[in-house]
Motif scaffolding. Structure first.
Motif, PDB file in Angstrom:
ATOM      1  N   GLU A 123      -0.850   2.047 -15.209  1.00 48.67           N
ATOM      2  CA  GLU A 123      -0.224   1.055 -14.441  1.00 48.67           C
ATOM      3  C   GLU A 123      -0.400   1.070 -13.064  1.00 48.67           C
ATOM      4  OE1 GLU A 123       4.566  -0.211 -14.002  1.00 48.67           O
ATOM      5  OE2 GLU A 123       4.041   1.300 -15.593  1.00 48.67           O
ATOM      6  N   VAL A 124      -0.562   2.006 -12.496  1.00 50.03           N
ATOM      7  CA  VAL A 124      -0.897   2.366 -11.239  1.00 50.03           C
ATOM      8  C   VAL A 124      -2.381   1.794 -10.729  1.00 50.03           C
ATOM      9  CG1 VAL A 124      -1.212   3.848  -9.137  1.00 50.03           C
ATOM     10  CG2 VAL A 124       0.501   4.337 -10.697  1.00 50.03           C
ATOM     11  N   GLY A 125      -3.119   1.919 -11.723  1.00 52.72           N
ATOM     12  CA  GLY A 125      -4.455   1.422 -11.487  1.00 52.72           C
ATOM     13  C   GLY A 125      -4.520  -0.267 -11.387  1.00 52.72           C
ATOM     14  N   ARG A 126      -3.747  -0.822 -12.617  1.00 52.78           N
ATOM     15  CA  ARG A 126      -3.659  -2.165 -12.534  1.00 52.78           C
ATOM     16  C   ARG A 126      -2.817  -2.714 -11.105  1.00 52.78           C
ATOM     17  NH1 ARG A 126      -2.438  -1.129 -17.984  1.00 52.78           N
ATOM     18  NH2 ARG A 126      -0.171  -1.070 -17.320  1.00 52.78           N
ATOM     19  N   SER A 127      -2.089  -1.709 -10.637  1.00 54.67           N
ATOM     20  CA  SER A 127      -1.328  -2.441  -9.397  1.00 54.67           C
ATOM     21  C   SER A 127      -2.233  -2.254  -8.177  1.00 54.67           C
ATOM     22  CB  SER A 127      -0.171  -1.482  -9.000  1.00 54.67           C
ATOM     23  OG  SER A 127       0.791  -1.393 -10.101  1.00 54.67           O
ATOM     24  N   LEU A 128      -3.283  -1.127  -8.028  1.00 49.91           N
ATOM     25  CA  LEU A 128      -4.068  -0.906  -7.202  1.00 49.91           C
ATOM     26  C   LEU A 128      -5.097  -2.138  -7.130  1.00 49.91           C
ATOM     27  CD1 LEU A 128      -4.506   2.832  -7.039  1.00 49.91           C
ATOM     28  CD2 LEU A 128      -3.852   1.475  -5.353  1.00 49.91           C
ATOM     29  N   ARG A 129      -5.663  -2.779  -8.428  1.00 47.40           N
ATOM     30  CA  ARG A 129      -6.458  -3.646  -8.323  1.00 47.40           C
ATOM     31  C   ARG A 129      -5.837  -4.983  -7.867  1.00 47.40           C
ATOM     32  NH1 ARG A 129      -8.927  -7.307  -8.001  1.00 47.40           N
ATOM     33  NH2 ARG A 129     -10.479  -8.297  -9.409  1.00 47.40           N
ATOM     34  N   VAL A 130      -4.732  -5.262  -8.431  1.00 43.37           N
ATOM     35  CA  VAL A 130      -3.874  -6.335  -7.788  1.00 43.37           C
ATOM     36  C   VAL A 130      -3.737  -6.324  -6.192  1.00 43.37           C
ATOM     37  CG1 VAL A 130      -1.954  -7.781  -7.822  1.00 43.37           C
ATOM     38  CG2 VAL A 130      -2.687  -6.899 -10.014  1.00 43.37           C
ATOM     39  N   LEU A 131      -3.498  -5.206  -5.820  1.00 40.36           N
ATOM     40  CA  LEU A 131      -3.369  -4.969  -4.333  1.00 40.36           C
ATOM     41  C   LEU A 131      -4.700  -5.300  -3.688  1.00 40.36           C
ATOM     42  CD1 LEU A 131      -1.689  -4.476  -1.910  1.00 40.36           C
ATOM     43  CD2 LEU A 131      -1.918  -1.875  -2.452  1.00 40.36           C
ATOM     44  N   VAL A 178       0.924  -1.023  -0.287  1.00 37.60           N
ATOM     45  CA  VAL A 178      -0.024   0.048   0.024  1.00 37.60           C
ATOM     46  C   VAL A 178       0.902   1.199   0.012  1.00 37.60           C
ATOM     47  CG1 VAL A 178      -1.972   1.292   1.194  1.00 37.60           C
ATOM     48  CG2 VAL A 178      -2.002  -0.947   1.216  1.00 37.60           C
ATOM     49  N   ALA A 179       1.867   1.078   0.878  1.00 36.74           N
ATOM     50  CA  ALA A 179       2.822   2.501   0.870  1.00 36.74           C
ATOM     51  C   ALA A 179       3.489   2.642  -0.579  1.00 36.74           C
ATOM     52  CB  ALA A 179       4.176   2.004   2.107  1.00 36.74           C
ATOM     53  N   ALA A 180       3.795   1.364  -1.047  1.00 30.05           N
ATOM     54  CA  ALA A 180       4.518   1.750  -2.446  1.00 30.05           C
ATOM     55  C   ALA A 180       3.463   2.175  -3.291  1.00 30.05           C
ATOM     56  CB  ALA A 180       4.946   0.384  -2.829  1.00 30.05           C
ATOM     57  N   ALA A 181       2.421   1.776  -3.439  1.00 27.80           N
ATOM     58  CA  ALA A 181       1.348   2.147  -4.400  1.00 27.80           C
ATOM     59  C   ALA A 181       0.874   3.632  -4.107  1.00 27.80           C
ATOM     60  CB  ALA A 181       0.006   1.550  -4.123  1.00 27.80           C
ATOM     61  N   GLN A 182       1.035   4.407  -2.890  1.00 27.12           N
ATOM     62  CA  GLN A 182       0.921   5.662  -2.614  1.00 27.12           C
ATOM     63  C   GLN A 182       2.128   6.298  -3.151  1.00 27.12           C
ATOM     64  OE1 GLN A 182       0.495   5.258   1.608  1.00 27.12           O
ATOM     65  NE2 GLN A 182      -1.817   5.436   1.664  1.00 27.12           N
ATOM     66  N   GLU A 183       3.185   5.943  -3.162  1.00 29.26           N
ATOM     67  CA  GLU A 183       4.230   6.544  -3.597  1.00 29.26           C
ATOM     68  C   GLU A 183       4.050   6.644  -4.817  1.00 29.26           C
ATOM     69  OE1 GLU A 183       7.888   4.552  -2.221  1.00 29.26           O
ATOM     70  OE2 GLU A 183       7.462   5.278  -0.183  1.00 29.26           O
ATOM     71  N   SER A 184       3.702   5.580  -5.814  1.00 21.57           N
ATOM     72  CA  SER A 184       3.865   5.550  -7.073  1.00 21.57           C
ATOM     73  C   SER A 184       2.772   6.602  -7.496  1.00 21.57           C
ATOM     74  CB  SER A 184       3.196   4.118  -7.764  1.00 21.57           C
ATOM     75  OG  SER A 184       4.264   2.896  -7.405  1.00 21.57           O
ATOM     76  N   LEU A 185       1.400   6.636  -6.919  1.00 22.44           N
ATOM     77  CA  LEU A 185       0.663   7.834  -7.157  1.00 22.44           C
ATOM     78  C   LEU A 185       1.269   9.204  -7.099  1.00 22.44           C
ATOM     79  CD1 LEU A 185      -2.499   6.525  -5.212  1.00 22.44           C
ATOM     80  CD2 LEU A 185      -2.312   6.912  -7.909  1.00 22.44           C
ATOM     81  N   ALA A 186       2.269   9.116  -6.302  1.00 21.62           N
ATOM     82  CA  ALA A 186       2.740  10.586  -6.151  1.00 21.62           C
ATOM     83  C   ALA A 186       4.017  10.902  -7.122  1.00 21.62           C
ATOM     84  CB  ALA A 186       3.239  11.082  -4.692  1.00 21.62           C
ATOM     85  N   GLY A 187       4.266   9.923  -7.741  1.00 15.34           N
ATOM     86  CA  GLY A 187       5.644   9.678  -8.868  1.00 15.34           C
ATOM     87  C   GLY A 187       5.489  10.871  -9.982  1.00 15.34           C
ATOM     88  N   PRO A 188       6.680  11.433 -10.357  1.00  9.43           N
ATOM     89  CA  PRO A 188       6.673  12.445 -11.487  1.00  9.43           C
ATOM     90  C   PRO A 188       5.665  11.936 -12.724  1.00  9.43           C
ATOM     91  CG  PRO A 188       8.893  11.128 -11.265  1.00  9.43           C
ATOM     92  CD  PRO A 188       7.827  10.845  -9.952  1.00  9.43           C
ATOM     93  N   ARG A 189       6.010  10.763 -13.318  1.00 14.27           N
ATOM     94  CA  ARG A 189       5.196  10.396 -14.468  1.00 14.27           C
ATOM     95  C   ARG A 189       3.753  10.223 -14.156  1.00 14.27           C
ATOM     96  NH1 ARG A 189       6.184   4.780 -15.927  1.00 14.27           N
ATOM     97  NH2 ARG A 189       5.333   5.296 -17.944  1.00 14.27           N
ATOM     98  N   VAL A 190       3.161   9.929 -13.123  1.00 12.03           N
ATOM     99  CA  VAL A 190       1.767   9.935 -12.735  1.00 12.03           C
ATOM    100  C   VAL A 190       1.485  11.192 -12.573  1.00 12.03           C
ATOM    101  CG1 VAL A 190       0.119   9.044 -11.305  1.00 12.03           C
ATOM    102  CG2 VAL A 190       2.109   7.601 -11.742  1.00 12.03           C
TER     103      VAL A 190
END
Length: 253
Positions: free
Chosen positions: A193-201, A160-172
């Protein structure tokens, strides 16, 4: 004289040379509304399951076992049905699945990774009265399951923490800035890609919840499992009712 050459058929295009637009997708709210209706009916079934479990637990011991076995299976399947329906919602609209507006504010206070914390179920083994009749081997197995669940929860917390960091990443963030609201275009690859990761999580967290519940039930005798499930579901219904009846102007004392 040679036969005239057949004219090559051109694909039909609407006037102006524009391609026809695909039919619009159902609005995300429609998916969430479906979950709201499902959850209301699901809670109604849960009330009946608790009533049936309570009645079976009051039977004489000789009749209790035969009455409880199918009710325990029905209760576990009932919980699994919720996760299955939520998974279908996430497949269609992961954002709606991550925003469970079908839950009232009090229910939301128990959310961990968009659902109940798996370790919470262990509290209801003793609360249901089933813990008193457990033997040493049962207790050791239950503690092993508790430890494995806690380790799995820590893994989900890291994800979850990694997904939150991904949401704040520069590309997103750059992709979100480029997106015009309601433009109907495809999401940027980074956002998708973040959406797919969240679905898996989300699926992994719900799988852990269901696996923990089934693991506890599998360690208990029918009367213990019936008491455990009745206590757990009764608690959920109490939280549901309290949150539903809670008024904005209410102040606790």
């Amino acid at each position: 004289m040679p036969p005239p050459q057949e004219e090559q058929q051109q694909p039909h295009r609407p006037q102006g040379g524009r391609r026809p637009r695909p039919p619009p997708a159902p609005p995300p709210m429609a998916y969430s509304d479906d979950m709201v209706a499902f959850y209301d009916a699901w809670v109604g079934r849960e009330e009946q399951i608790v009533a049936d479990l309570t009645a079976a637990l009051a039977l004489p011991p000789r009749r209790q076992r035969d009455a409880l076995a199918p009710l325990v299976d029905a209760a576990v399947d009932h919980v699994a049905a919720y996760y299955e329906h939520k998974a279908r919602l996430a497949d269609r609209d992961v954002v709606a699945a991550l925003d469970p507006r079908w839950l009232n504010p009090l229910e939301r206070t128990f959310l961990w990774a968009w659902g109940w914390k798996p370790a919470l179920v262990f509290r209801f083994v003793e609360a249901g009265g089933g813990g008193g009749g457990m033997g040493p081997a049962q207790r050791r197995a239950l503690e092993d399951l508790r430890a494995a669940t806690a380790a799995a929860e820590r893994g989900v917390d890291r994800e979850v923490a990694a997904a939150q960091e991904s949401l704040a990443g520069p590309r997103v963030l750059a992709a979100l800035r480029r997106q015009a609201p309601r433009d109907g275009g495809e999401a940027d690859d980074a956002v998708a890609e973040v959406g797919r990761s969240l679905r898996v999580l989300l699926g992994a967290a719900d799988a852990l919840r269901e696996r923990t519940l089934r693991g506890v039930v599998g360690l208990l005798a029918p009367d213990q499992a019936g008491a455990f499930l009745a206590a757990m579901l009764r608690f959920h219904l109490g939280v549901r009712r309290a949150g539903r009846d809670w008024s904005p102007g209410h102040r606790g004392v």
